[in-house]
Design a protein around this motif. Sequence first.
Motif, PDB file in Angstrom:
ATOM      1  N   ARG A 245       0.823  -1.208   0.000  1.00  0.00           N
ATOM      2  CA  ARG A 245       0.000   0.000   0.000  1.00  0.00           C
ATOM      3  C   ARG A 245       0.860   1.261   0.000  1.00  0.00           C
ATOM      4  NH1 ARG A 245      -5.307  -1.077   3.866  1.00  0.00           N
ATOM      5  NH2 ARG A 245      -5.914  -3.072   2.945  1.00  0.00           N
ATOM      6  N   PHE A 246       1.954   1.215   0.729  1.00  0.00           N
ATOM      7  CA  PHE A 246       2.848   2.364   0.787  1.00  0.00           C
ATOM      8  C   PHE A 246       3.453   2.652  -0.582  1.00  0.00           C
ATOM      9  CE2 PHE A 246       7.255   3.937   1.542  1.00  0.00           C
ATOM     10  CZ  PHE A 246       6.925   5.204   2.017  1.00  0.00           C
ATOM     11  N   ILE A 247       3.976   1.627  -1.227  1.00  0.00           N
ATOM     12  CA  ILE A 247       4.572   1.819  -2.549  1.00  0.00           C
ATOM     13  C   ILE A 247       3.531   2.351  -3.529  1.00  0.00           C
ATOM     14  CG2 ILE A 247       5.703   0.688  -4.503  1.00  0.00           C
ATOM     15  CD1 ILE A 247       6.853  -1.351  -2.502  1.00  0.00           C
ATOM     16  N   ASP A 248       2.347   1.758  -3.513  1.00  0.00           N
ATOM     17  CA  ASP A 248       1.298   2.171  -4.448  1.00  0.00           C
ATOM     18  C   ASP A 248       0.834   3.605  -4.213  1.00  0.00           C
ATOM     19  OD1 ASP A 248       1.442  -0.342  -5.543  1.00  0.00           O
ATOM     20  OD2 ASP A 248      -0.368  -1.100  -4.565  1.00  0.00           O
ATOM     21  N   SER A 249       1.036   4.121  -2.990  1.00  0.00           N
ATOM     22  CA  SER A 249       0.594   5.481  -2.670  1.00  0.00           C
ATOM     23  C   SER A 249       1.599   6.546  -3.104  1.00  0.00           C
ATOM     24  CB  SER A 249       0.357   5.615  -1.161  1.00  0.00           C
ATOM     25  OG  SER A 249       1.598   5.666  -0.447  1.00  0.00           O
ATOM     26  N   LEU A 250       2.810   6.135  -3.468  1.00  0.00           N
ATOM     27  CA  LEU A 250       3.856   7.102  -3.777  1.00  0.00           C
ATOM     28  C   LEU A 250       3.594   7.795  -5.111  1.00  0.00           C
ATOM     29  CD1 LEU A 250       7.026   5.007  -2.817  1.00  0.00           C
ATOM     30  CD2 LEU A 250       5.991   6.871  -1.495  1.00  0.00           C
ATOM     31  N   PRO A 251       3.858   9.094  -5.192  1.00  0.00           N
ATOM     32  CA  PRO A 251       3.804   9.782  -6.488  1.00  0.00           C
ATOM     33  C   PRO A 251       4.901   9.241  -7.401  1.00  0.00           C
ATOM     34  CG  PRO A 251       3.810  11.341  -4.656  1.00  0.00           C
ATOM     35  CD  PRO A 251       4.171  10.001  -4.090  1.00  0.00           C
ATOM     36  N   GLU A 252       4.709   9.344  -8.682  1.00  0.00           N
ATOM     37  CA  GLU A 252       5.735   8.881  -9.627  1.00  0.00           C
ATOM     38  C   GLU A 252       6.949   9.792  -9.547  1.00  0.00           C
ATOM     39  OE1 GLU A 252       4.529   8.026 -13.588  1.00  0.00           O
ATOM     40  OE2 GLU A 252       2.665   7.047 -12.963  1.00  0.00           O
ATOM     41  N   LYS A 253       8.106   9.150  -9.517  1.00  0.00           N
ATOM     42  CA  LYS A 253       9.346   9.900  -9.348  1.00  0.00           C
ATOM     43  C   LYS A 253      10.490   9.056  -9.907  1.00  0.00           C
ATOM     44  CE  LYS A 253       9.562  12.972  -6.856  1.00  0.00           C
ATOM     45  NZ  LYS A 253       9.270  14.404  -7.071  1.00  0.00           N
ATOM     46  N   HIS A 254      11.254   9.592 -10.844  1.00  0.00           N
ATOM     47  CA  HIS A 254      12.375   8.831 -11.392  1.00  0.00           C
ATOM     48  C   HIS A 254      13.548   8.887 -10.415  1.00  0.00           C
ATOM     49  CE1 HIS A 254      14.888   6.919 -14.389  1.00  0.00           C
ATOM     50  NE2 HIS A 254      15.827   7.798 -14.079  1.00  0.00           N
ATOM     51  N   LYS A 255      13.899   7.720  -9.873  1.00  0.00           N
ATOM     52  CA  LYS A 255      14.973   7.668  -8.882  1.00  0.00           C
ATOM     53  C   LYS A 255      15.517   6.243  -8.812  1.00  0.00           C
ATOM     54  CE  LYS A 255      16.736  10.104  -5.194  1.00  0.00           C
ATOM     55  NZ  LYS A 255      16.874  11.548  -4.954  1.00  0.00           N
ATOM     56  N   HIS A 256      16.800   6.125  -8.606  1.00  0.00           N
ATOM     57  CA  HIS A 256      17.415   4.818  -8.364  1.00  0.00           C
ATOM     58  C   HIS A 256      17.426   4.576  -6.856  1.00  0.00           C
ATOM     59  CE1 HIS A 256      19.015   3.823 -12.431  1.00  0.00           C
ATOM     60  NE2 HIS A 256      18.754   5.108 -12.593  1.00  0.00           N
ATOM     61  N   ILE A 257      17.014   3.367  -6.463  1.00  0.00           N
ATOM     62  CA  ILE A 257      16.852   3.059  -5.039  1.00  0.00           C
ATOM     63  C   ILE A 257      17.559   1.748  -4.700  1.00  0.00           C
ATOM     64  CG2 ILE A 257      14.644   4.286  -4.912  1.00  0.00           C
ATOM     65  CD1 ILE A 257      13.289   1.481  -4.931  1.00  0.00           C
ATOM     66  N   HIS A 258      17.591   1.457  -3.398  1.00  0.00           N
ATOM     67  CA  HIS A 258      18.177   0.225  -2.886  1.00  0.00           C
ATOM     68  C   HIS A 258      17.174  -0.408  -1.920  1.00  0.00           C
ATOM     69  CE1 HIS A 258      22.005   1.727  -4.532  1.00  0.00           C
ATOM     70  NE2 HIS A 258      21.579   2.896  -4.068  1.00  0.00           N
ATOM     71  N   VAL A 259      17.055  -1.723  -1.961  1.00  0.00           N
ATOM     72  CA  VAL A 259      16.065  -2.398  -1.127  1.00  0.00           C
ATOM     73  C   VAL A 259      16.718  -3.528  -0.350  1.00  0.00           C
ATOM     74  CG1 VAL A 259      14.174  -1.824  -2.711  1.00  0.00           C
ATOM     75  CG2 VAL A 259      15.357  -4.013  -2.955  1.00  0.00           C
ATOM     76  N   PHE A 260      16.087  -3.881   0.781  1.00  0.00           N
ATOM     77  CA  PHE A 260      16.537  -5.025   1.558  1.00  0.00           C
ATOM     78  C   PHE A 260      15.353  -5.635   2.276  1.00  0.00           C
ATOM     79  CE2 PHE A 260      16.896  -1.371   4.373  1.00  0.00           C
ATOM     80  CZ  PHE A 260      16.385  -1.827   5.586  1.00  0.00           C
ATOM     81  N   CYS A 261      15.506  -6.876   2.656  1.00  0.00           N
ATOM     82  CA  CYS A 261      14.463  -7.531   3.440  1.00  0.00           C
ATOM     83  C   CYS A 261      15.115  -8.268   4.604  1.00  0.00           C
ATOM     84  CB  CYS A 261      13.645  -8.508   2.582  1.00  0.00           C
ATOM     85  SG  CYS A 261      14.537  -9.989   2.051  1.00  0.00           S
ATOM     86  N   THR A 262      14.309  -8.522   5.620  1.00  0.00           N
ATOM     87  CA  THR A 262      14.734  -9.396   6.707  1.00  0.00           C
ATOM     88  C   THR A 262      13.972 -10.706   6.573  1.00  0.00           C
ATOM     89  OG1 THR A 262      13.092  -8.356   8.170  1.00  0.00           O
ATOM     90  CG2 THR A 262      15.351  -7.530   8.273  1.00  0.00           C
ATOM     91  N   GLN A 263      14.641 -11.798   6.855  1.00  0.00           N
ATOM     92  CA  GLN A 263      14.069 -13.123   6.641  1.00  0.00           C
ATOM     93  C   GLN A 263      14.519 -14.066   7.742  1.00  0.00           C
ATOM     94  OE1 GLN A 263      15.811 -13.967   2.785  1.00  0.00           O
ATOM     95  NE2 GLN A 263      17.728 -14.649   3.686  1.00  0.00           N
ATOM     96  N   MET A 264      13.735 -15.124   7.933  1.00  0.00           N
ATOM     97  CA  MET A 264      14.097 -16.115   8.938  1.00  0.00           C
ATOM     98  C   MET A 264      15.277 -16.963   8.467  1.00  0.00           C
ATOM     99  SD  MET A 264      11.742 -19.062  10.741  1.00  0.00           S
ATOM    100  CE  MET A 264      11.647 -20.099   9.268  1.00  0.00           C
ATOM    101  N   GLY A 265      15.291 -17.294   7.190  1.00  0.00           N
ATOM    102  CA  GLY A 265      16.369 -18.125   6.684  1.00  0.00           C
ATOM    103  C   GLY A 265      16.619 -17.933   5.202  1.00  0.00           C
TER     104      GLY A 265
END
Length: 271
Positions: free
Chosen positions: A73-93
């Motif tokens: 929902r957060f991503i879908d709410s963002l205005p369009e914007k050209h930008k390079h980003i970095h992502v990470f996740c936390t996981q059990m394994g």
Amino acid sequence: MYTAVVFYFSGTGNTWWVSDRIKRQLDAKNINASAVSIDTLTPKKADWWIKTADLVLFGWPVYGSDLPEPVKRFIDSLPEKHKHIHVFCTQMGFSGDGAYVAHKRFLNKGLIIDTAEHFTMPSNMSMSHGFLGTPDEQSIKRIIDSAEKQVGAYVDRLLCGKARLKGRYSFPLGILQRGPYRLYQKEAQTRVGADASRCTRCGLCASLCPMNNISIKDVPTFAGHCAQCLRCYSFCPSSAITYNGRVRDTQKYGKPYSVPDKHFKPSLLIK
């Protein structure tokens, strides 16, 4: 001054912890960094952060190798914007493409994922026991210590342009978890409840819920669209929240898991 922002969603503190450690590492390298819970943001404020920060990161816990609903929902709410980003996740394994799984959603907003990282953290599945449940204190410390080293190495690679795009080609492995998870997700959203004999009507569960799924009447009432973040279950002061109709046996298993950091409070996620 070079600036950075880490947007994060966290249930029981694991992703908060990684985001906080990334912020500290960046600050130590004279980069003015902020770690911001998405629960506290409006689309307009998030757009401002994205527009003004030189380095933009997004982090979330994976649930069945999938994105938590609040993150979608957060991503879908963002205005369009050209930008390079970095992502990470936390996981059990292991999650396959747990961080990269959001790439199409981001791309629809003009946000291009340059790097993706996975951090293994202790299981927060306090309603389960055995393999899926929370590990013992010694194991938690070992996992946290390993994650601390990984964060340091990740930030070093990120700043010198050597961070990797993990998960780009492992989506078939992610689907092995994501497929079954999505099949039972709707049913799982109705598994939380409350034990009236334990509930003190403090309202903490409702204030922490990222989906507005909980309302306080005589006892907490659930609307059936749970994000499965386990905040209500983990932070209820009287352990009154049930899962599959059962409360946690705190005498036998202790309190539910939250990240072992003296600086962490659940209120940080919503303020």
